[in-house]
Each structure stands twice: as C-alpha cells, then as structure tokens.
Enzyme design. Structure first.
Site, mmCIF file in Angstrom:
data_model
loop_
_atom_site.group_PDB
_atom_site.id
_atom_site.type_symbol
_atom_site.label_atom_id
_atom_site.label_comp_id
_atom_site.label_asym_id
_atom_site.label_seq_id
_atom_site.Cartn_x
_atom_site.Cartn_y
_atom_site.Cartn_z
ATOM 1 N N HIS A 273 -5.687 -4.486 -0.697
ATOM 2 C CA HIS A 273 -5.629 -3.453 -1.616
ATOM 3 C C HIS A 273 -5.897 -3.979 -2.984
ATOM 4 C CE1 HIS A 273 -4.368 -0.207 1.239
ATOM 5 N NE2 HIS A 273 -3.770 -1.499 1.837
ATOM 6 N N LYS B 162 -11.827 -1.203 2.729
ATOM 7 C CA LYS B 162 -11.415 -0.512 1.658
ATOM 8 C C LYS B 162 -12.433 -0.837 0.533
ATOM 9 C CE LYS B 162 -6.819 -1.462 3.533
ATOM 10 N NZ LYS B 162 -6.874 -0.217 4.245
ATOM 11 N N SER C 245 0.944 -1.197 0.056
ATOM 12 C CA SER C 245 0.039 0.014 -0.002
ATOM 13 C C SER C 245 1.063 1.349 0.151
ATOM 14 C CB SER C 245 -1.036 0.021 1.166
ATOM 15 O OG SER C 245 -0.260 0.091 2.500
HETATM 16 C C1 LIG Z 1 -2.062 -4.748 3.849
HETATM 17 C C2 LIG Z 1 -2.956 -4.306 5.199
HETATM 18 N N1 LIG Z 1 -3.608 -5.343 5.637
HETATM 19 C C3 LIG Z 1 -4.589 -5.089 6.423
HETATM 20 C C4 LIG Z 1 -5.003 -3.938 6.981
HETATM 21 C C5 LIG Z 1 -5.851 -3.542 8.192
HETATM 22 O O1 LIG Z 1 -7.166 -3.691 7.633
HETATM 23 P P1 LIG Z 1 -8.286 -3.056 8.489
HETATM 24 O O2 LIG Z 1 -8.511 -1.443 8.165
HETATM 25 O O3 LIG Z 1 -9.435 -3.626 8.257
HETATM 26 O O4 LIG Z 1 -7.969 -3.115 10.281
HETATM 27 C C6 LIG Z 1 -4.702 -2.930 6.131
HETATM 28 C C7 LIG Z 1 -5.265 -1.352 6.021
HETATM 29 O O5 LIG Z 1 -4.821 -0.595 7.043
HETATM 30 C C8 LIG Z 1 -3.487 -3.166 5.087
HETATM 31 O O6 LIG Z 1 -3.192 -1.834 4.357
#
Ligand SMILES: Cc1ncc(COP(=O)(O)O)c(C=O)c1O
Lengths: 82, 399
Positions: free
Chosen positions: B214, B245, B186
C-alpha cells in the site's frame, strides 16, 4: 494433578485471566479458554502477550494451538520457564 | 452424516439477518461499466470509486493499455505454464528488470499474485526451527504463509517497538529469525515505525521482510515505500509487493539483494506449481512500473487528496483511524456492523463506493468504511465526496 488452590503459578495465571474474564466465569484448571471464557482470537492475542511479558517467555502460535484449558497453560508455562 | 457446511451456520445466519432488514449485500456488488480509474456504473448509476486501491490511477493509462494490447497480439492470451517450465516469456523478464530498477535491488521474482508472493516466500524461507515474528495486524496472506510453512510463529502487538524487541530478546541467539512488517497497514491506513523496528531486528540478527503493497509509487523519494521514506532500504532483506494496487493490474513480487535469492525459483512452491501471468499482464505491469518512477506530480496530487479528505471528514465529525493522514487510505470508524452497512448503502445511493471492512479482517473488531484515494481524483471530486458523506452521515445518524 496439582491441587490448584495451593499452586502459586495457577494463582498468578488466574490473576492475568481476570481482566479478560468479562463473563465472571469461575476459573479452574479445567476451564476452557474458548468454550467457557468464550474468548475470540483478539482477546487470546492480548492475553498471551500479557502472560509472555509476566513470565518473560514466548508462547508461539504453534504452542497456542495445543493449549485449550487453564491447566494446560499452567503446565506449558512451567515447562517454558524451565 | 455430518454436513461439513454446518460450521458456517452462524455466518449464514448473520448475513440473512442483515439482508432481511432490506439492507443491500455489501459483498456482492457488480461494476457494470468502468469509465475511468475513479468512476464506474453500479446498479445503473454513475458512481465515484473511493475504495479500489487504484492509488496511481494507472488502469486507463494510454501507454499501459497500448503495451498490453501489443503483448496480446504478439504473445497471445496466456502462457499455459509454470514460470520454471514454459511460462517465462520475454515480458516476464522485462517486468522483473523493471522491478529491479524501480527498487534498486539485485533480484526480482514475479508471482501470479501478491498473496502468492507472501505465501511462497514466507513458507519457504522459514523452516521448522526458525522463528517468524509478525505484527498481529498483518494481512491474511502473511498469516497464511506462516500457516503453510512449519516455522515457530510469534505475533506481537501492532506497531509496538518494545513488544517486538522483548520477543526478539527471548529467542535463542543462534535460531534463524524472520521479522515481517508492513509499510502501510491497510485497515487503518497507518504507517509502521520501520526505522526503529528494522534496527532492532537487525541488532538481534533477524532477517526483515517488508510488505509494501500500500505504499508503492507514492511513499518515499522514488516511490519505493515506507522503508525508503524512513531510510532503511539497505537493511531490508525482502520487499513484497503487488501489481493489484498502484501498478493497476494483477500479480505480485519479491525483490531482494540476498546473493542466493535466485534459488527461490526452484524451491518456492507457490511460484513453481501455478501458471505464470499472461503476457499482456506483465507487459502492462512493466510499463506501469516504469511510469511510476517518474510520477512525482501525480504523487503530490494524491497526497493533496488524502489530506483534504482526512481534514474534511474530521471536520464533519467522523472518527478516523489515524489522527493525521499517513497514507492514501482513510479509514472511517463505524459504531457497529449494522450502522456501517447502513452508511455504506446510503453512500452507494448517493453515488459513492467505499470498502466496507468488518471483523475478523479488522483490528479490535471494528467495522470500517475504508476510503482509498486515487491520484486521478480531482479536487472537485473530493468536495463531492465530502458532500455525500455529510448527507449519508446525517441520514443514518452517524454524525
Ligand atoms: C498487505 C497486503 N499484502 C498482500 C496483498 C495481496 O495482494 P494481491 O491482491 O496481489 O494478491 C494485499 C492485498 O490484498 C495486501 O493488502
């Protein structure tokens, strides 16, 4: 304690430190990666990868947490090489 | 007495220095009104949103909203309990069924966030004598999952196939191994070489977990992510994802074909020891996931937006994280934190919100302005965005 001038492993590790030794710190067994060399976590990762590849070993993050000085790294590499 | 907060002094100082220049704090912005997936009111000004990860624009989808309202009426505001006690409602089951269908996997487990999904699955499946190999640019939730468990943790250089292969070969053959990868990273919006990495991991006898946070909904033929796009879905043991997302609400999940996967519901502490998602949230998630299965037109438009923004920013002279657009994230590299913060504020004054990302969250200590596109951005909005970047870039001397 080993006399570091005559320890070939110390010399090899010192050689790997040099490209990351931006401050030109004098490296001894007592040199601390964080306090003396002032490495951030990214530099540590790059350095560890270089040491791992040079000696064909793995230094896990768990082990890294225990290593503060160059001397401790020399001892750890000695042990890991068996 | 030692003030336990003294360890934060350097950070407090850095923030104060930055704010003392009159710079607006990039980390305390308030969205006063949200008009659509792409427009909000910030400081009384209508602002285009270009940093929300709301890739598919599902947050204002009428069917999704209707499902949430109905669940709110029928099941109330919250479950007040754990998934394994009183917190599994019909809606949680339906949401897991939607995920199984979306991915074509046998098992699905819904967590309260994606962060908790990574925390729970990683810390639970990798035990003391097992090895976890992870890309050094992994998300914080992956690192925290490693820190919470007690496995041996082995990071390798970002997207470096050879670095992973060498490390796999150095591990004891009989040891349990888990390789953790992300479909899209990301920070720079770059994609992993999953095809090769999954193959060498399987050859070394490792299990593979891919975080597709993502990519869900717009990468791969069915929107299943980079693993689908690169043809390795069958060799991936666990896919982690989030509802925060593309799905457009909140929550996280893990899908798997492992025959014993259901035991996770009993042993995974971040699943057991927290309250389950509210009924309205799982209802919106399930509806959104089912709509994402048929989102090919939106998908195509999202890719069009991504290509247009990437090419436009490049032409203006900005430095971008990837040579080609690989995902819906376009990361603009800033010279330093000060320049990045100035540019961020200048864009906000123009009426554009982007994400300011800084070390330690970023690779190689970079300061980034991360833009994430939405399928609901119109082509005209992308033109407007490029105009704002041009004016702000010139005003701050970045271009
Ligand atoms: C690669 C990745 N994994 C996990 C998460 C965690 O997701 P959540 O917002 O549902 O806690 C995110 C986002 O913040 C992320 O970018």
């Amino acid at each position: 304690m080993t006399d570091h001038a005559s320890d070939p492993l110390f010399a090899e590790i010192k050689e790997e430190i040099e490209p990351f030794n931006a401050k030109g710190v004098e490296v001894t067994r007592e040199t601390s990666f964080q306090k003396d060399l002032e490495w951030d976590s990214l530099t540590v990762m790059d350095f560890v990868a270089a040491i791992e590849d040079r000696f064909d070993i793995i230094i896990t993050m768990n082990m890294q947490a225990e290593i503060e000085t160059v001397g401790q790294l020399v001892d750890a590499v000695t042990k890991l090489r068996g | 007495m030692t003030d336990l907060f003294s360890k934060f002094d350097a950070l407090i100082q850095q923030r104060e220095t930055l704010l003392s220049t009159g710079q607006r704090d990039p980390f305390s912005l308030v969205m006063e009104e949200v008009k659509s997936p792409t427009v909000a009111v910030v400081n009384g000004k209508e602002t285009i949103l270009l940093g929300t990860y709301n890739y598919m624009g599902m947050t204002f989808d009428p069917d999704v909203i209707a499902a949430g309202k109905k669940a709110l009426d029928d099941f109330g505001t919250g479950t007040t309990g754990s998934r394994v006690l009183n917190g599994t409602y019909q809606g949680h089951r339906e949401c897991e069924d939607a995920l199984k269908e979306f991915y074509g996997f046998d098992h699905a487990m819904v967590f309260s966030t994606g962060y908790q999904a990574n925390l729970g699955i990683i810390s639970t499946i990798a035990g003391k004598d097992d090895y976890v190999l992870l890309d050094i640019d992994s998300h914080a939730s992956i690192y925290d999952g490693c820190a919470m468990g007690n496995a041996q943790i082995v990071p390798f250089r970002h997207n470096d196939i050879e670095a992973l292969e060498k490390r796999l070969k150095r591990l004891p053959e009989e040891a349990g191994k888990l390789v953790i990868l992300e479909g899209v990273y990301s920070m720079l919006g770059d994609v992993a070489p999953l095809k090769e990495m999954v193959r060498i991991s399987k050859e070394a006898g490792a299990m593979v977990l891919v975080d597709e946070a993502h990519s869900m909904g717009f990468i791969g033929e069915h929107g299943r992510g980079v693993a689908e796009e690169q043809g390795v879905m069958d060799d991936v043991d666990f896919i982690i994802g989030t509802f925060s997302k593309s799905v457009g609400t909140v929550g996280g999940f893990c899908v798997s074909n492992h025959p014993k996967f259901e035991v996770m519901r009993l042993v995974c502490r971040p699943y057991v020891f927290t309250a389950s998602l509210p009924p309205s949230v799982v209802a919106t998630a399930a509806t959104s996931i089912r709509k994402l299965m048929h989102g090919s037109e939106k998908r195509a438009h999202l890719w069009e937006n991504s290509r247009k923004l990437h090419a436009g920013l490049k032409a203006l002279g900005f430095t971008i994280g990837t040579d080609e657009p690989q995902s819906a994230i376009i990361a603009v590299i800033m010279p330093d934190l000060e320049g990045g913060a100035k540019m961020w504020e200048s864009l906000l004054n123009e009426g554009l919100y982007v994400n300011l990302a800084r070390p330690p969250a970023t690779p190689a200590n970079m300061t980034l302005l991360r833009c994430s596109l939405c399928a609901e951005h119109t082509s005209e909005q992308v033109d407007e965005i490029l105009g704002m970047f041009e004016r702000a870039g010139k005003a701050t001397g970045i271009i």
